[in-house]
Each structure stands twice: as C-alpha cells, then as structure tokens.
Design an enzyme around this catalytic site. Sequence first.
Site, PDB file in Angstrom:
ATOM      1  N   HIS A 171       2.409  10.834  12.065  1.00 30.90           N
ATOM      2  CA  HIS A 171       2.043  10.696  10.653  1.00 30.90           C
ATOM      3  C   HIS A 171       2.348  11.967   9.844  1.00 30.90           C
ATOM      4  O   HIS A 171       2.517  11.911   8.636  1.00 30.90           O
ATOM      5  CB  HIS A 171       0.533  10.427  10.509  1.00 30.90           C
ATOM      6  CG  HIS A 171       0.128   9.010  10.771  1.00 30.90           C
ATOM      7  ND1 HIS A 171       0.239   8.413  11.998  1.00 30.90           N
ATOM      8  CD2 HIS A 171      -0.418   8.070   9.938  1.00 30.90           C
ATOM      9  CE1 HIS A 171      -0.225   7.174  11.919  1.00 30.90           C
ATOM     10  NE2 HIS A 171      -0.619   6.938  10.684  1.00 30.90           N
ATOM     11  N   ASP A 179       3.239   2.200  16.777  1.00 27.09           N
ATOM     12  CA  ASP A 179       2.336   3.281  16.353  1.00 27.09           C
ATOM     13  C   ASP A 179       1.021   2.647  15.892  1.00 27.09           C
ATOM     14  O   ASP A 179       0.961   1.441  15.622  1.00 27.09           O
ATOM     15  CB  ASP A 179       2.953   4.094  15.199  1.00 27.09           C
ATOM     16  CG  ASP A 179       2.042   5.228  14.742  1.00 27.09           C
ATOM     17  OD1 ASP A 179       1.552   5.980  15.603  1.00 27.09           O
ATOM     18  OD2 ASP A 179       1.788   5.353  13.529  1.00 27.09           O
ATOM     19  N   SER A 180       0.013   3.484  15.774  1.00 28.16           N
ATOM     20  CA  SER A 180      -1.276   2.988  15.283  1.00 28.16           C
ATOM     21  C   SER A 180      -1.163   2.508  13.823  1.00 28.16           C
ATOM     22  O   SER A 180      -1.966   1.701  13.394  1.00 28.16           O
ATOM     23  CB  SER A 180      -2.324   4.092  15.373  1.00 28.16           C
ATOM     24  OG  SER A 180      -1.902   5.200  14.598  1.00 28.16           O
ATOM     25  N   GLU A 238      -2.685   7.264   5.878  1.00 36.43           N
ATOM     26  CA  GLU A 238      -2.962   5.817   5.943  1.00 36.43           C
ATOM     27  C   GLU A 238      -3.484   5.287   4.602  1.00 36.43           C
ATOM     28  O   GLU A 238      -3.234   4.148   4.249  1.00 36.43           O
ATOM     29  CB  GLU A 238      -3.975   5.510   7.051  1.00 36.43           C
ATOM     30  CG  GLU A 238      -3.400   5.570   8.459  1.00 36.43           C
ATOM     31  CD  GLU A 238      -2.408   4.433   8.777  1.00 36.43           C
ATOM     32  OE1 GLU A 238      -2.724   3.266   8.519  1.00 36.43           O
ATOM     33  OE2 GLU A 238      -1.311   4.752   9.269  1.00 36.43           O
ATOM     34  N   CYS A 249       3.883   7.372  18.864  1.00 37.13           N
ATOM     35  CA  CYS A 249       2.530   7.839  18.557  1.00 37.13           C
ATOM     36  C   CYS A 249       2.141   8.847  19.633  1.00 37.13           C
ATOM     37  O   CYS A 249       2.155   8.515  20.828  1.00 37.13           O
ATOM     38  CB  CYS A 249       1.595   6.638  18.584  1.00 37.13           C
ATOM     39  SG  CYS A 249      -0.147   7.055  18.377  1.00 37.13           S
ATOM     40  N   CYS A 294       2.004  14.760  15.675  1.00 32.79           N
ATOM     41  CA  CYS A 294       1.460  13.452  15.279  1.00 32.79           C
ATOM     42  C   CYS A 294       2.514  12.864  14.364  1.00 32.79           C
ATOM     43  O   CYS A 294       2.985  13.539  13.438  1.00 32.79           O
ATOM     44  CB  CYS A 294       0.140  13.603  14.541  1.00 32.79           C
ATOM     45  SG  CYS A 294      -0.418  12.058  13.774  1.00 32.79           S
TER      46      CYS A 294
HETATM   47  N1  DGL Z   1       0.594   8.705  14.578  1.00 32.44           N
HETATM   48  C1  DGL Z   1      -0.252   8.914  15.682  1.00 32.44           C
HETATM   49  C2  DGL Z   1       0.125  10.121  16.498  1.00 32.44           C
HETATM   50  O1  DGL Z   1       1.294  10.478  16.569  1.00 32.44           O
HETATM   51  C3  DGL Z   1      -1.734   8.812  15.565  1.00 32.44           C
HETATM   52  C4  DGL Z   1      -2.404   8.556  14.313  1.00 32.44           C
HETATM   53  C5  DGL Z   1      -3.793   8.013  14.494  1.00 32.44           C
HETATM   54  O2  DGL Z   1      -4.738   8.798  14.604  1.00 32.44           O
HETATM   55  O3  DGL Z   1      -3.897   6.793  14.535  1.00 32.44           O
HETATM   56  O4  DGL Z   1      -0.718  10.723  17.129  1.00 32.44           O
END
Ligand code: DGL
Length: 283
Positions: free
Chosen positions: A204, A20-21, A168, A83, A202
Amino acid sequence: MITSNNLSKPSQPGPIGVFDSGYGGLTILKGLREKLPQYDYVYLGDNARAPYGTRSFELVYEFTLQAVKYLFAQGCHLVILACNTASAKALRSIQQRDLPQIDATRRVLGVIRPTVEQLGACSNTGHVGILGTPGTVASGSYNIEIEHLNPGFVTTAHACPMWVPLVEYGEASSPGADYFVRKEINALLAADPQIDTIVLGCTHYPLLLPKIRQYVPEDIRILSQGDIVAASLEDYLHRHADMEARLTRGGSCRYLTTDSAERFSAAAGVFLGKKVTAARAIL
Ligand code: DGL
C-alpha cells in the site's frame, strides 16, 4: 458476481492471480503488467476484510488460503501474494502444508524474498530500514531474510499502523496524511541514523510515496516493490518453462473485490491512472 462455481478446468492454461488485502497489490500488478504485459491477470482485493496488518497470524493465514483457493478455482496456476503481511504470515504454511494437498503443480509466490534479494546491491552502509504493517514487523520476516542473504546488515523494522487505513479510505493525498507519514519516518531515522536504504515493505505504501519522499532526506534510497517483483517473476518464468506454458497470453486483467465493486472500480481507477471495472467476489 463471481463465485467459485465458475471453475475452469485445472489442465487448461490460466491467468496469473495477484492477491492483496485491498488496493495495495495494485502497485505490484502495475509493475507486473508493465514488465510482462503479454499475460492475463486476475487481481483479487479482500477489501471487505482489510486491513490485514493488525490481524492475528491465524486469521491472515485463513483469509489468504481462502483467497488462494478462490484464485485457483478461477483457473490460476500461479498466484502472487502481492501483500507483505500475507507473505510474512501465510506464505510458508501455504507452500509447505497446503499446496501439496490442493495441487502440487500450482505455485504461490510472495514479495519479501525478491525484495530482500535486491538489498545487497542497494545499500552502502549496510543499514536498512523496513517500513511495514504491525503484522509484517512483528513477524520478523524481513530481519530473518536479510540476515540470511546479507549477514552483517543492520535492519530496523518500523510499523506504520495508520498508513494502510489512509490508503484504503482514500486519504493518501490529504493534508492529514502528512502528520502520520512524517511521524513514522522520523521515528525510523531516529532509531538508526545510518540507514541509507528504506524498503516500503507494504504494497500500500507506494500510494503514499509523494509524501514519504518529502520527509526522507534525498540521499536515502526508497525501494518500492512493483518493479522488483516484476523482474523477479520474469526471471522465475525463464527458469520454469513448465509454469510459463500454463499461463494464458491475452494481455487482459480482471479485477475482483470482496467489497463493493463500484467503490473498487472508482478507487482502483485513481491508483492505476485508467478506468477499470471490477466485479464482486464471494470467497
Ligand atoms: N498491502 C499489505 C502489505 O503489503 C497489507 C495491508 C493491510 O494491512 O491489509 O502488507
């Protein structure tokens, strides 16, 4: 420090790579380890370059490909893009263009398709809301997949640009987060009041779930991806015994980050509810 010099032999079984990012993929990793605890995992968070959600297609593809190659070099035969942004912007190119050249026996899987596969059984009205990063929403990936698997469904995708930075930077539980959560939920439900199912598109966003639940009416279902992706991977491994045989079964997990290992260890420990020790990865 881990670099791509620490290669394992390509013929040897290896761990499952989860990418993931940043911290969001931990919500997928948690689901995977609960459902499939027997395997070994390597988690890689590109925290140094997060968020991905506001970056161009080209950059997300470039960063994701680097991460995938890095995880292959760590001995992974199977990598999950935990992600949505990377799944939306990079997965298809990696699967179709890069994998045949790198090693046609390795696999990279994403999170969007398994999520959409669940939607038909979840929504009664056929009106679904997708909350995602600006990149995921702009890609139209959810709309395309939903139209393909559930023709006639009405999909409203809404971008929440502030949600990933809140996670984050450790602000997911802060009072300030309420403002941004309420704002985006209200905008989504105003766009289509018939929505009965919302996808947290997402990885996150489950970290904001207590606040999201507070602002979403009780009769609307909220789907997080951890359990869904885990069930889908279990099914995939049943159908692909050759890949299953290439996974090591030690029940371990290594945590790697492109940013500070100390910061990652502390933050990941909070998300996972237990202490973890991360190492720095140089992609
Ligand atoms: N967790 C990521 C997703 O599912 C992206 C988060 C980011 O913007 O880096 O899209």
